[in-house]
Design a protein around this motif. Sequence first.
Motif, mmCIF file in Angstrom:
data_model
loop_
_atom_site.group_PDB
_atom_site.id
_atom_site.type_symbol
_atom_site.label_atom_id
_atom_site.label_comp_id
_atom_site.label_asym_id
_atom_site.label_seq_id
_atom_site.Cartn_x
_atom_site.Cartn_y
_atom_site.Cartn_z
ATOM 1 N N PHE A 40 2.369 1.755 -3.392
ATOM 2 C CA PHE A 40 1.358 2.221 -4.336
ATOM 3 C C PHE A 40 1.075 3.703 -4.120
ATOM 4 O O PHE A 40 0.939 4.470 -5.074
ATOM 5 C CB PHE A 40 0.079 1.391 -4.152
ATOM 6 C CG PHE A 40 -1.059 1.839 -5.024
ATOM 7 C CD1 PHE A 40 -1.088 1.517 -6.380
ATOM 8 C CD2 PHE A 40 -2.109 2.576 -4.479
ATOM 9 C CE1 PHE A 40 -2.136 1.943 -7.176
ATOM 10 C CE2 PHE A 40 -3.150 3.006 -5.278
ATOM 11 C CZ PHE A 40 -3.176 2.688 -6.634
ATOM 12 N N ARG A 41 1.011 4.146 -2.842
ATOM 13 C CA ARG A 41 0.756 5.567 -2.559
ATOM 14 C C ARG A 41 1.918 6.427 -3.021
ATOM 15 O O ARG A 41 1.717 7.530 -3.553
ATOM 16 C CB ARG A 41 0.516 5.766 -1.062
ATOM 17 C CG ARG A 41 -0.807 5.192 -0.570
ATOM 18 C CD ARG A 41 -1.986 5.965 -1.153
ATOM 19 N NE ARG A 41 -1.947 7.365 -0.832
ATOM 20 C CZ ARG A 41 -2.473 7.888 0.270
ATOM 21 N NH1 ARG A 41 -3.089 7.106 1.145
ATOM 22 N NH2 ARG A 41 -2.403 9.198 0.486
ATOM 23 N N SER A 42 3.130 5.930 -2.806
ATOM 24 C CA SER A 42 4.285 6.720 -3.250
ATOM 25 C C SER A 42 4.324 6.850 -4.767
ATOM 26 O O SER A 42 4.629 7.927 -5.298
ATOM 27 C CB SER A 42 5.570 6.088 -2.730
ATOM 28 O OG SER A 42 5.741 4.799 -3.295
ATOM 29 N N ARG A 43 4.032 5.813 -5.474
ATOM 30 C CA ARG A 43 3.988 5.887 -6.932
ATOM 31 C C ARG A 43 2.879 6.807 -7.394
ATOM 32 O O ARG A 43 3.015 7.531 -8.388
ATOM 33 C CB ARG A 43 3.779 4.486 -7.518
ATOM 34 C CG ARG A 43 4.945 3.538 -7.307
ATOM 35 C CD ARG A 43 6.184 4.047 -8.058
ATOM 36 N NE ARG A 43 5.946 4.144 -9.474
ATOM 37 C CZ ARG A 43 6.187 3.171 -10.342
ATOM 38 N NH1 ARG A 43 6.688 2.027 -9.891
ATOM 39 N NH2 ARG A 43 5.944 3.339 -11.628
ATOM 40 N N GLN A 44 1.760 6.794 -6.633
ATOM 41 C CA GLN A 44 0.638 7.650 -6.995
ATOM 42 C C GLN A 44 0.982 9.128 -6.787
ATOM 43 O O GLN A 44 0.627 9.977 -7.591
ATOM 44 C CB GLN A 44 -0.583 7.265 -6.173
ATOM 45 C CG GLN A 44 -1.869 7.927 -6.627
ATOM 46 C CD GLN A 44 -3.059 7.447 -5.827
ATOM 47 O OE1 GLN A 44 -2.894 6.989 -4.704
ATOM 48 N NE2 GLN A 44 -4.244 7.568 -6.402
ATOM 49 N N LYS A 45 1.738 9.470 -5.715
ATOM 50 C CA LYS A 45 2.136 10.850 -5.461
ATOM 51 C C LYS A 45 3.113 11.351 -6.513
ATOM 52 O O LYS A 45 3.068 12.499 -6.932
ATOM 53 C CB LYS A 45 2.756 10.967 -4.081
ATOM 54 C CG LYS A 45 1.727 10.890 -2.953
ATOM 55 C CD LYS A 45 2.395 11.070 -1.607
ATOM 56 C CE LYS A 45 1.379 11.014 -0.479
ATOM 57 N NZ LYS A 45 2.021 11.192 0.843
ATOM 58 N N PHE A 51 0.833 -1.210 0.000
ATOM 59 C CA PHE A 51 0.000 0.000 0.000
ATOM 60 C C PHE A 51 0.864 1.254 0.000
ATOM 61 O O PHE A 51 0.585 2.221 -0.720
ATOM 62 C CB PHE A 51 -0.920 -0.028 1.223
ATOM 63 C CG PHE A 51 -1.797 1.178 1.348
ATOM 64 C CD1 PHE A 51 -2.903 1.331 0.514
ATOM 65 C CD2 PHE A 51 -1.520 2.153 2.293
ATOM 66 C CE1 PHE A 51 -3.714 2.455 0.636
ATOM 67 C CE2 PHE A 51 -2.329 3.269 2.391
ATOM 68 C CZ PHE A 51 -3.427 3.425 1.575
ATOM 69 N N ARG A 52 1.949 1.265 0.800
ATOM 70 C CA ARG A 52 2.847 2.411 0.814
ATOM 71 C C ARG A 52 3.518 2.623 -0.536
ATOM 72 O O ARG A 52 3.649 3.745 -1.027
ATOM 73 C CB ARG A 52 3.902 2.230 1.898
ATOM 74 C CG ARG A 52 3.355 2.382 3.313
ATOM 75 C CD ARG A 52 4.456 2.181 4.325
ATOM 76 N NE ARG A 52 3.961 2.353 5.688
ATOM 77 C CZ ARG A 52 4.716 2.175 6.785
ATOM 78 N NH1 ARG A 52 6.003 1.817 6.643
ATOM 79 N NH2 ARG A 52 4.192 2.365 7.978
#
Length: 626
Positions: A565-570, A562-563
Amino acid sequence: GSVKAGKMPGEKMRQCKQEEEQQQKEEEREGLIEFYSSYQELFQFFCSNTTIHGAIRLVCSKKNKMKTAFWSVLFFLTFGLMYWQFGILYREYFSYPVNLNLNLNSDRLTFPAVTLCTLNPYRYSAIREQLDKLDQITHQTLLDLYDYNMSLPRSDWSTLSTQRRSSRSLLHHVQRHPLRRQKRDNLVNLPENSPSVDKNDWKIGFVLCNENNDCFHQAYSSGVDAVREWYSFHYINILAQVPDAKALDESDFENFIYACRFNEAMCDKANYTHFHHPLYGNCYTFNDNSSSLWTSSLPGINNGLSLVVRTEQNDFIPLLSTVTGARVMVHDQNEPAFMDDGGFNVRPGIETSISMRKEMTVRLGGSYSDCTEDGSDVPVQNLYSSRYTEQVCIRSCFQLNMVERCGCAYYFYPLPDGAEYCDYTKHTAWGYCYYKLLAEFKADVLGCFHKCRKPCKMTEYQLSAGYSRWPSAVSEDWVFYMLSQQNKYNITSKRNGVAKVNIFFEEWNYKTNGESPAFTVVTLLSQLGNQWSLWFGSSVLSVMELAELVLDFIAITFILAFRWFRSRQKLSLPGPPPNTQDNTAFQDEAPALSTPHRFTVEAVVTTLPSYNSLEPRGPSRDGEVG
């Protein structure tokens, strides 16, 4: 004033950072769930605190790579061996093994049903003329084939003359299915008058054809078997032409049963039922009435069923029955008497004493065996008016296939709804179809032996017989005299005239063969615990620790994913618009800072609250600015 104003943002940022760290520590102390930040931390905590033997070696020897590798290999090898043993245990559990339990019970026993047949097919008056004509045709056939002049029973020829139409019809059908001799396969090319061909080199049988004139030779190695089967084939066709032939009752109980007693008491008509078998003649079933069953008070020959039967043949069909005596079968109530399967012959002039032992078998159903409780789950309709047995199912299966394939039913078995019995006046090719179907049935092409399963509960009687001459040479005169005076029996052949049958329980004890599960859930858990203790010396709580490790591993995997994925999304999203008011004010108050320091401060400031919120309130702020 300008220097002090330039230093204020850095001090306030450090103060804010310290407050944030202190707040984070307080949140960590107050949290209900303590979790791990990496796989290494999780595995190290597990190995240091688990009760599974050997796991601590993976942590305490981490400075020695050789020991770490050795204990790692040993640990996972032990795990593999343990789960290999687990697989063996699970395979044994799901094979559903059973234990055989043998129980010996002692109690008063209900006497079984006993069926006794005359072994002589009867000449019904309704078909007597056709049978006499069939005997004449058979006489001529044996004369042509074997030069044997068979003696015929005396007949009323005046009556036969009135049946010329039926006789011509019978002759026509017999000529369509003639009895013939055929050379054996290795002598087919030799002429009939060749000296190399002996009488023993011939096989005899009869020809069967279908509507397309496709014929085959139903051959037999024995001429006796061939003649008997050929005669039986035509005899069945004659019986099938008579409406309700099976309902005809021309029995003569007193002319067959000379004496009958059970437990020293006389038998009467309420103790037996009658039916006619096409090959075994008149049959009588004793103790078949479920409302008043016999019970043996004591074991032994004097506490059973005793019968004196007449075995002399008179006005019967010698081409169907080639033996003298009677046929007896012991079976359970509400089960049909299949005389071909379980019966045996009683010799004339002999006293046959049959001792019985009762044996019950109880099988486990469901996953443990393919037995059936009542036959309701068997894909074969029960054509008999009795409870389910394996033989009932097999015969019903054959009869249903017979109706489906040949368009008519075989006379020996019950008639299905909407069907009629086969006879060649209506079904010209049923014989061809029957013998072809019979070959498939014996080879289990029809699948009847697979469809019909054994019942889960069944009762059998183990029989043993003893024989002695009856009556003896010194007593036969007065015995036959008393029998002839009792009901005016006229016995012409003393040697083959009578026979005696005694049927009794050998003992009160009866055996019950039962089954019980050999591997239950409790046994499985016990065996799994033994294997776990053997390989790791652990308990149930150790298993829970291992389950916790697996769940934590899954949770960490989801969190890290999840982390990521969030970092890639940011990274993929554009940056936020700059705060013009805050940044401009900050740049005006600290113009002397170099560009790298300004970049660093700006990076820190973006994570903090707005710049205006960091300035002190009140008059002091105005004085510093001024």
